[in-house]
Design a protein around this motif. Sequence first.
Motif, PDB file in Angstrom:
ATOM      1  N   GLN A 148       0.668  -1.283   0.015  1.00  0.00           N
ATOM      2  CA  GLN A 148      -0.005  -0.115   0.087  1.00  0.00           C
ATOM      3  C   GLN A 148       0.876   1.288   0.261  1.00  0.00           C
ATOM      4  OE1 GLN A 148      -2.090   0.267   3.634  1.00  0.00           O
ATOM      5  NE2 GLN A 148      -0.495   0.514   4.820  1.00  0.00           N
ATOM      6  N   MET A 149       2.108   1.104   0.419  1.00  0.00           N
ATOM      7  CA  MET A 149       2.988   2.368   0.587  1.00  0.00           C
ATOM      8  C   MET A 149       3.497   2.864  -1.250  1.00  0.00           C
ATOM      9  SD  MET A 149       3.832   3.163   3.519  1.00  0.00           S
ATOM     10  CE  MET A 149       3.921   2.496   5.215  1.00  0.00           C
ATOM     11  N   PHE A 150       3.228   1.526  -1.898  1.00  0.00           N
ATOM     12  CA  PHE A 150       3.331   2.025  -3.372  1.00  0.00           C
ATOM     13  C   PHE A 150       2.269   2.350  -4.220  1.00  0.00           C
ATOM     14  CE2 PHE A 150       6.549  -1.491  -2.257  1.00  0.00           C
ATOM     15  CZ  PHE A 150       7.683  -0.817  -2.404  1.00  0.00           C
ATOM     16  N   ARG A 151       1.380   1.500  -4.379  1.00  0.00           N
ATOM     17  CA  ARG A 151      -0.012   1.958  -4.886  1.00  0.00           C
ATOM     18  C   ARG A 151      -0.939   1.726  -3.926  1.00  0.00           C
ATOM     19  NH1 ARG A 151      -0.265   3.306 -10.776  1.00  0.00           N
ATOM     20  NH2 ARG A 151       1.693   4.111 -10.868  1.00  0.00           N
ATOM     21  N   SER A 152      -1.781   2.616  -3.603  1.00  0.00           N
ATOM     22  CA  SER A 152      -2.869   2.440  -2.526  1.00  0.00           C
ATOM     23  C   SER A 152      -4.240   2.039  -2.923  1.00  0.00           C
ATOM     24  CB  SER A 152      -2.728   3.716  -1.747  1.00  0.00           C
ATOM     25  OG  SER A 152      -3.853   3.545  -0.791  1.00  0.00           O
ATOM     26  N   ASP A 153      -4.586   1.130  -1.876  1.00  0.00           N
ATOM     27  CA  ASP A 153      -5.891   0.814  -2.051  1.00  0.00           C
ATOM     28  C   ASP A 153      -6.880   1.984  -1.357  1.00  0.00           C
ATOM     29  OD1 ASP A 153      -4.579  -1.279  -3.001  1.00  0.00           O
ATOM     30  OD2 ASP A 153      -5.056  -2.669  -1.052  1.00  0.00           O
ATOM     31  N   HIS A 154      -6.400   2.538  -0.620  1.00  0.00           N
ATOM     32  CA  HIS A 154      -7.018   3.541   0.251  1.00  0.00           C
ATOM     33  C   HIS A 154      -7.894   4.533  -0.750  1.00  0.00           C
ATOM     34  CE1 HIS A 154      -3.738   3.337   3.690  1.00  0.00           C
ATOM     35  NE2 HIS A 154      -4.340   2.123   3.442  1.00  0.00           N
ATOM     36  N   SER A 155      -7.575   4.565  -1.945  1.00  0.00           N
ATOM     37  CA  SER A 155      -7.973   5.700  -2.656  1.00  0.00           C
ATOM     38  C   SER A 155      -9.527   5.451  -2.850  1.00  0.00           C
ATOM     39  CB  SER A 155      -7.377   5.928  -3.961  1.00  0.00           C
ATOM     40  OG  SER A 155      -7.563   4.765  -4.598  1.00  0.00           O
ATOM     41  N   LYS A 156      -9.938   4.117  -2.561  1.00  0.00           N
ATOM     42  CA  LYS A 156     -11.334   3.982  -2.781  1.00  0.00           C
ATOM     43  C   LYS A 156     -12.358   4.645  -1.823  1.00  0.00           C
ATOM     44  CE  LYS A 156     -11.275  -0.704  -0.722  1.00  0.00           C
ATOM     45  NZ  LYS A 156     -10.017  -0.873  -0.561  1.00  0.00           N
ATOM     46  N   ASN A 157     -11.539   4.969  -0.664  1.00  0.00           N
ATOM     47  CA  ASN A 157     -12.268   5.836   0.259  1.00  0.00           C
ATOM     48  C   ASN A 157     -12.143   7.262   0.136  1.00  0.00           C
ATOM     49  OD1 ASN A 157     -13.173   3.363   1.570  1.00  0.00           O
ATOM     50  ND2 ASN A 157     -10.919   3.284   2.695  1.00  0.00           N
ATOM     51  N   PHE A 158     -11.418   7.724  -0.836  1.00  0.00           N
ATOM     52  CA  PHE A 158     -11.282   9.173  -0.817  1.00  0.00           C
ATOM     53  C   PHE A 158     -12.345   9.885  -1.414  1.00  0.00           C
ATOM     54  CE2 PHE A 158      -6.463   9.090  -1.924  1.00  0.00           C
ATOM     55  CZ  PHE A 158      -6.066   8.602  -0.652  1.00  0.00           C
ATOM     56  N   LYS A 159     -12.615  11.061  -0.855  1.00  0.00           N
ATOM     57  CA  LYS A 159     -13.930  11.919  -1.292  1.00  0.00           C
ATOM     58  C   LYS A 159     -13.490  12.857  -2.400  1.00  0.00           C
ATOM     59  CE  LYS A 159     -16.323  11.484   3.276  1.00  0.00           C
ATOM     60  NZ  LYS A 159     -15.581  11.381   4.539  1.00  0.00           N
ATOM     61  N   PRO A 160     -13.798  12.732  -3.542  1.00  0.00           N
ATOM     62  CA  PRO A 160     -13.320  13.649  -4.559  1.00  0.00           C
ATOM     63  C   PRO A 160     -13.614  15.154  -4.157  1.00  0.00           C
ATOM     64  CG  PRO A 160     -15.080  12.003  -5.648  1.00  0.00           C
ATOM     65  CD  PRO A 160     -14.716  11.618  -3.909  1.00  0.00           C
ATOM     66  N   GLU A 161     -14.852  15.422  -3.326  1.00  0.00           N
ATOM     67  CA  GLU A 161     -15.262  16.835  -3.136  1.00  0.00           C
ATOM     68  C   GLU A 161     -14.156  17.336  -2.132  1.00  0.00           C
ATOM     69  OE1 GLU A 161     -17.923  14.141  -0.397  1.00  0.00           O
ATOM     70  OE2 GLU A 161     -16.912  14.111  -2.480  1.00  0.00           O
ATOM     71  N   ASP A 162     -13.260  16.656  -1.300  1.00  0.00           N
ATOM     72  CA  ASP A 162     -12.327  17.197  -0.511  1.00  0.00           C
ATOM     73  C   ASP A 162     -11.302  17.771  -1.325  1.00  0.00           C
ATOM     74  OD1 ASP A 162     -13.299  16.093   1.619  1.00  0.00           O
ATOM     75  OD2 ASP A 162     -11.972  14.552   2.080  1.00  0.00           O
ATOM     76  N   MET A 163     -11.113  17.650  -2.437  1.00  0.00           N
ATOM     77  CA  MET A 163     -10.068  18.190  -3.548  1.00  0.00           C
ATOM     78  C   MET A 163     -10.574  19.282  -4.376  1.00  0.00           C
ATOM     79  SD  MET A 163      -7.608  16.732  -2.222  1.00  0.00           S
ATOM     80  CE  MET A 163      -5.839  16.566  -3.213  1.00  0.00           C
ATOM     81  N   GLU A 164     -11.840  19.349  -4.278  1.00  0.00           N
ATOM     82  CA  GLU A 164     -12.641  20.312  -5.044  1.00  0.00           C
ATOM     83  C   GLU A 164     -12.523  21.930  -4.545  1.00  0.00           C
ATOM     84  OE1 GLU A 164     -16.138  18.496  -6.184  1.00  0.00           O
ATOM     85  OE2 GLU A 164     -15.024  16.941  -7.315  1.00  0.00           O
ATOM     86  N   VAL A 165     -11.821  22.212  -3.291  1.00  0.00           N
ATOM     87  CA  VAL A 165     -11.896  23.609  -2.983  1.00  0.00           C
ATOM     88  C   VAL A 165     -10.989  24.486  -3.549  1.00  0.00           C
ATOM     89  CG1 VAL A 165     -11.270  24.389  -0.658  1.00  0.00           C
ATOM     90  CG2 VAL A 165     -12.020  22.171  -0.627  1.00  0.00           C
ATOM     91  N   GLN A 166     -11.330  25.583  -3.492  1.00  0.00           N
ATOM     92  CA  GLN A 166     -10.571  26.728  -4.228  1.00  0.00           C
ATOM     93  C   GLN A 166      -9.906  27.516  -3.026  1.00  0.00           C
ATOM     94  OE1 GLN A 166      -9.650  27.053  -7.987  1.00  0.00           O
ATOM     95  NE2 GLN A 166     -10.552  25.097  -7.816  1.00  0.00           N
ATOM     96  N   ILE A 167      -8.699  27.758  -3.253  1.00  0.00           N
ATOM     97  CA  ILE A 167      -8.012  28.814  -2.074  1.00  0.00           C
ATOM     98  C   ILE A 167      -7.405  30.011  -2.560  1.00  0.00           C
ATOM     99  CG2 ILE A 167      -7.802  27.100  -0.535  1.00  0.00           C
ATOM    100  CD1 ILE A 167      -4.863  26.484  -1.516  1.00  0.00           C
ATOM    101  N   PRO A 168      -8.080  30.798  -3.315  1.00  0.00           N
ATOM    102  CA  PRO A 168      -7.615  31.967  -3.862  1.00  0.00           C
ATOM    103  C   PRO A 168      -7.379  32.900  -2.665  1.00  0.00           C
ATOM    104  CG  PRO A 168      -9.970  32.093  -4.063  1.00  0.00           C
ATOM    105  CD  PRO A 168      -9.630  30.658  -3.873  1.00  0.00           C
ATOM    106  N   GLY A 169      -6.189  33.727  -2.840  1.00  0.00           N
ATOM    107  CA  GLY A 169      -5.813  34.523  -1.580  1.00  0.00           C
ATOM    108  C   GLY A 169      -4.974  33.805  -0.660  1.00  0.00           C
ATOM    109  N   LYS A 170      -4.708  32.578  -0.650  1.00  0.00           N
ATOM    110  CA  LYS A 170      -3.867  31.857   0.219  1.00  0.00           C
ATOM    111  C   LYS A 170      -2.629  31.971  -0.180  1.00  0.00           C
ATOM    112  CE  LYS A 170      -6.932  29.774   3.363  1.00  0.00           C
ATOM    113  NZ  LYS A 170      -7.260  28.550   3.210  1.00  0.00           N
ATOM    114  N   ASN A 171      -1.602  32.278   0.661  1.00  0.00           N
ATOM    115  CA  ASN A 171      -0.088  32.198   0.349  1.00  0.00           C
ATOM    116  C   ASN A 171       0.606  30.981   0.700  1.00  0.00           C
ATOM    117  OD1 ASN A 171      -0.423  34.907  -0.891  1.00  0.00           O
ATOM    118  ND2 ASN A 171      -0.342  35.674   1.357  1.00  0.00           N
TER     119      ASN A 171
END
Length: 303
Positions: free
Chosen positions: A3-26
């Motif tokens: 799992q350290m190489f290719r992970s099965d964990h990704s089946k539990n990932f929530k796509p919306e977690d990565m859809e956040v926009q962060i304009p103005g963040k340095n």
Amino acid sequence: MNQMFRSDHSKNFKPEDMEVQIPGKNCIVTGANSGIGYATAEGLAKRGATVYLVCRNKEKGEAALSEIQTRTGNQNVHLEICDLSSVNEIKSFTSRFSKRNVPVHVLINNAGILEQNRVTTPEGFELNFAVNVLGTYTMTELMVPLLEKASPDARVITVSSGGMYTSPLTKDLQYSESNFNGVVQYARNKRVQIALTEKWAKIYENKGIGFYSMHPGWAETPGVAKSLPSFSERFSGKLRTSEEGADTVIWLTLQPKEKLVSGAFYFDRAEAPKHLTFSGTSDSHAIIDSVVESLHSMASLFG
């Protein structure tokens, strides 16, 4: 270990977690011209952040800068030249950067090295330690005032490694034994990063800064190819991409802080243990105060 190489964990990932926009963040990313640092910087630029790439090599840094700007359409990407193996250079970079008076929302300590032979920097430090530990320590401590300006949203993310599981924390920071072993020293360095993250979370808990360390999994990066060529060849095609390695770094940047645990170690978007059963490392973090004392005096040696 797979799992350290290719992970099965990704089946539990929530796509919306990565859809956040962060304009103005340095966001500051060290070691940003290749591998996980580059993939992280590009991922943050894509989400609208203002990104500062901290690179040692000007030509490589400029190439990464223009590529990220072109690929993301985000012009708020800047290059800062600094050699992370030098306390002096880090001091001059942070003092230059502080004059901009911008809040730093996210500091990503990604720059790392695995040098197999004992090399001493011009400032007298063993090279792996100088970049992975002393550089990370100095950069983070000197950025605290700018991170405070971004409170309560400020965070520091340090890219560690699963290699640290084999190694307890030790006071012998510069590997004084005669038979130098770069891989062992790298594991020790990465253990220090985990313990430092824990310590920083306690020291700065009232400053509105969150501290997180993470393991990217084993990714096929230029750094791995150069420092572990036989490992790289043996697992060619089985390792993660730099983007997969950067995934948890980006995830830690985007999540609301209430969802995260300051001082914790993350792997594949989830909190992970810092010690393996029977590895004999769990009591070693008790010496962190004396390690911090040493780092503090080394960082002050020059200027």
